[in-house]
Design a protein around this motif. Structure first.
Motif, PDB file in Angstrom:
ATOM      1  N   ASN A   1       0.615  -1.192   0.018  1.00  0.00           N
ATOM      2  CA  ASN A   1      -0.226   0.060  -0.395  1.00  0.00           C
ATOM      3  C   ASN A   1       0.565   1.305  -0.330  1.00  0.00           C
ATOM      4  OD1 ASN A   1      -2.629  -1.274  -0.497  1.00  0.00           O
ATOM      5  ND2 ASN A   1      -2.343  -1.748   2.313  1.00  0.00           N
ATOM      6  N   ARG A   2       1.430   0.747   0.765  1.00  0.00           N
ATOM      7  CA  ARG A   2       2.948   2.233   0.662  1.00  0.00           C
ATOM      8  C   ARG A   2       3.434   2.448  -0.415  1.00  0.00           C
ATOM      9  NH1 ARG A   2       4.838   1.393   6.645  1.00  0.00           N
ATOM     10  NH2 ARG A   2       3.283   2.223   7.497  1.00  0.00           N
ATOM     11  N   ILE A   3       3.985   1.024  -0.807  1.00  0.00           N
ATOM     12  CA  ILE A   3       4.457   1.261  -2.700  1.00  0.00           C
ATOM     13  C   ILE A   3       3.333   2.389  -3.674  1.00  0.00           C
ATOM     14  CG2 ILE A   3       6.032   0.137  -4.299  1.00  0.00           C
ATOM     15  CD1 ILE A   3       6.848  -1.760  -2.484  1.00  0.00           C
ATOM     16  N   GLU A   4       2.725   1.715  -3.528  1.00  0.00           N
ATOM     17  CA  GLU A   4       1.287   2.601  -4.344  1.00  0.00           C
ATOM     18  C   GLU A   4       1.056   3.804  -4.288  1.00  0.00           C
ATOM     19  OE1 GLU A   4      -1.438  -2.041  -5.165  1.00  0.00           O
ATOM     20  OE2 GLU A   4      -1.529  -1.302  -3.688  1.00  0.00           O
ATOM     21  N   GLN A   5       0.946   3.727  -2.628  1.00  0.00           N
ATOM     22  CA  GLN A   5       1.115   5.086  -2.847  1.00  0.00           C
ATOM     23  C   GLN A   5       1.794   6.231  -3.261  1.00  0.00           C
ATOM     24  OE1 GLN A   5       0.120   5.110   1.412  1.00  0.00           O
ATOM     25  NE2 GLN A   5      -1.876   5.248   1.656  1.00  0.00           N
ATOM     26  N   ALA A   6       3.444   5.855  -2.195  1.00  0.00           N
ATOM     27  CA  ALA A   6       4.524   6.608  -3.758  1.00  0.00           C
ATOM     28  C   ALA A   6       4.472   6.442  -4.706  1.00  0.00           C
ATOM     29  CB  ALA A   6       6.031   6.069  -2.561  1.00  0.00           C
ATOM     30  N   LEU A   7       3.657   5.684  -5.546  1.00  0.00           N
ATOM     31  CA  LEU A   7       4.713   6.089  -7.303  1.00  0.00           C
ATOM     32  C   LEU A   7       2.850   6.327  -7.820  1.00  0.00           C
ATOM     33  CD1 LEU A   7       6.061   2.063  -8.221  1.00  0.00           C
ATOM     34  CD2 LEU A   7       6.862   4.423  -7.767  1.00  0.00           C
ATOM     35  N   GLY A   8       1.680   6.652  -6.795  1.00  0.00           N
ATOM     36  CA  GLY A   8       0.548   7.319  -7.697  1.00  0.00           C
ATOM     37  C   GLY A   8      -0.313   5.829  -8.428  1.00  0.00           C
ATOM     38  N   GLY A   9      -0.137   4.755  -7.624  1.00  0.00           N
ATOM     39  CA  GLY A   9      -1.824   4.220  -8.345  1.00  0.00           C
ATOM     40  C   GLY A   9      -1.469   3.040  -8.468  1.00  0.00           C
ATOM     41  N   PRO A  10      -2.636   1.744  -8.031  1.00  0.00           N
ATOM     42  CA  PRO A  10      -2.663   0.856  -7.933  1.00  0.00           C
ATOM     43  C   PRO A  10      -0.722  -0.251  -8.226  1.00  0.00           C
ATOM     44  CG  PRO A  10      -4.359   1.042  -9.288  1.00  0.00           C
ATOM     45  CD  PRO A  10      -3.554   2.755  -8.404  1.00  0.00           C
ATOM     46  N   LEU A  11      -0.309  -1.322  -7.993  1.00  0.00           N
ATOM     47  CA  LEU A  11       0.167  -2.083  -9.019  1.00  0.00           C
ATOM     48  C   LEU A  11      -0.480  -4.095  -8.521  1.00  0.00           C
ATOM     49  CD1 LEU A  11       3.570  -1.010  -6.994  1.00  0.00           C
ATOM     50  CD2 LEU A  11       3.047  -0.543  -9.421  1.00  0.00           C
ATOM     51  N   PHE A  12      -1.393  -3.745  -8.515  1.00  0.00           N
ATOM     52  CA  PHE A  12      -2.206  -4.822  -8.678  1.00  0.00           C
ATOM     53  C   PHE A  12      -3.375  -4.755  -8.120  1.00  0.00           C
ATOM     54  CE2 PHE A  12       2.578  -5.560  -6.684  1.00  0.00           C
ATOM     55  CZ  PHE A  12       3.269  -7.213  -7.769  1.00  0.00           C
ATOM     56  N   ILE A  13      -3.871  -5.684  -9.102  1.00  0.00           N
ATOM     57  CA  ILE A  13      -5.238  -6.193  -8.634  1.00  0.00           C
ATOM     58  C   ILE A  13      -5.901  -7.407  -7.875  1.00  0.00           C
ATOM     59  CG2 ILE A  13      -7.639  -6.918  -9.930  1.00  0.00           C
ATOM     60  CD1 ILE A  13      -6.463  -5.534 -12.597  1.00  0.00           C
ATOM     61  N   ARG A  14      -5.873  -6.744  -7.247  1.00  0.00           N
ATOM     62  CA  ARG A  14      -6.179  -7.785  -5.486  1.00  0.00           C
ATOM     63  C   ARG A  14      -7.637  -9.070  -6.069  1.00  0.00           C
ATOM     64  NH1 ARG A  14      -3.427  -3.775  -4.397  1.00  0.00           N
ATOM     65  NH2 ARG A  14      -1.631  -3.522  -2.414  1.00  0.00           N
ATOM     66  N   GLU A  15      -7.552  -9.999  -6.207  1.00  0.00           N
ATOM     67  CA  GLU A  15      -8.951 -10.957  -5.916  1.00  0.00           C
ATOM     68  C   GLU A  15      -9.104 -12.191  -5.003  1.00  0.00           C
ATOM     69  OE1 GLU A  15      -7.948 -12.062 -10.204  1.00  0.00           O
ATOM     70  OE2 GLU A  15      -9.550 -10.016 -10.955  1.00  0.00           O
ATOM     71  N   ARG A  16      -9.920 -12.356  -4.966  1.00  0.00           N
ATOM     72  CA  ARG A  16      -9.412 -13.775  -4.010  1.00  0.00           C
ATOM     73  C   ARG A  16      -8.884 -14.940  -4.547  1.00  0.00           C
ATOM     74  NH1 ARG A  16     -15.248 -15.851  -2.703  1.00  0.00           N
ATOM     75  NH2 ARG A  16     -13.939 -17.120  -0.570  1.00  0.00           N
ATOM     76  N   THR A  17      -8.717 -14.821  -6.245  1.00  0.00           N
ATOM     77  CA  THR A  17      -7.772 -15.978  -6.566  1.00  0.00           C
ATOM     78  C   THR A  17      -6.294 -15.657  -5.735  1.00  0.00           C
ATOM     79  OG1 THR A  17      -7.996 -15.421  -8.591  1.00  0.00           O
ATOM     80  CG2 THR A  17     -10.173 -16.840  -7.670  1.00  0.00           C
ATOM     81  N   GLY A  18      -5.899 -14.772  -6.145  1.00  0.00           N
ATOM     82  CA  GLY A  18      -4.969 -13.482  -5.560  1.00  0.00           C
ATOM     83  C   GLY A  18      -4.474 -12.200  -5.915  1.00  0.00           C
TER      84      GLY A  18
END
Length: 99
Positions: free
Chosen positions: A39-56
């Motif tokens: 979450n901190r890395i994503e905030q630093a880079l300005g956006g989501p890096l992964f789509i989180r799903e139930r399967t991964g």
């Protein structure tokens, strides 16, 4: 926050493992700790890096871009450490850093 090598390792571990849980286990950290770090890395880079799903997790377009740059950097760091250790041990390899 500045990105560090450990952050790049974490991102690659998540991508390779396909889930935060498996990546955390591989890295030897608790899953909530890795999730907070992501979450901190994503905030630093300005956006989501992964789509989180139930399967991964799977990389977003931004995540694929970051991973595409992170992997060669990590490979260069491994080479640097290996060559530096060889030089320190009296080998004739000289440390080199590529970019």
């Amino acid at each position: 926050m500045e990105l560090e090598v450990r952050h790049l390792r974490a991102l690659c571990a998540i991508a390779d493992a396909g889930s935060l849980h498996r990546a955390a286990r591989q890295l030897g950290v608790a899953q909530p700790t890795l999730s907070t770090q992501l979450n901190r890395i994503e905030q630093a880079l300005g956006g989501p890096l992964f789509i989180r799903e139930r399967t991964g997790c799977r990389p977003t377009p931004l995540g694929r871009t970051v991973l595409g740059r992170a992997r060669p950097l990590l490979a260069d760091m491994r080479t640097l450490v290996r060559e530096a250790r060889a030089a320190a041990a009296g080998g004739d390899s000289r440390p080199r850093v590529g970019s």
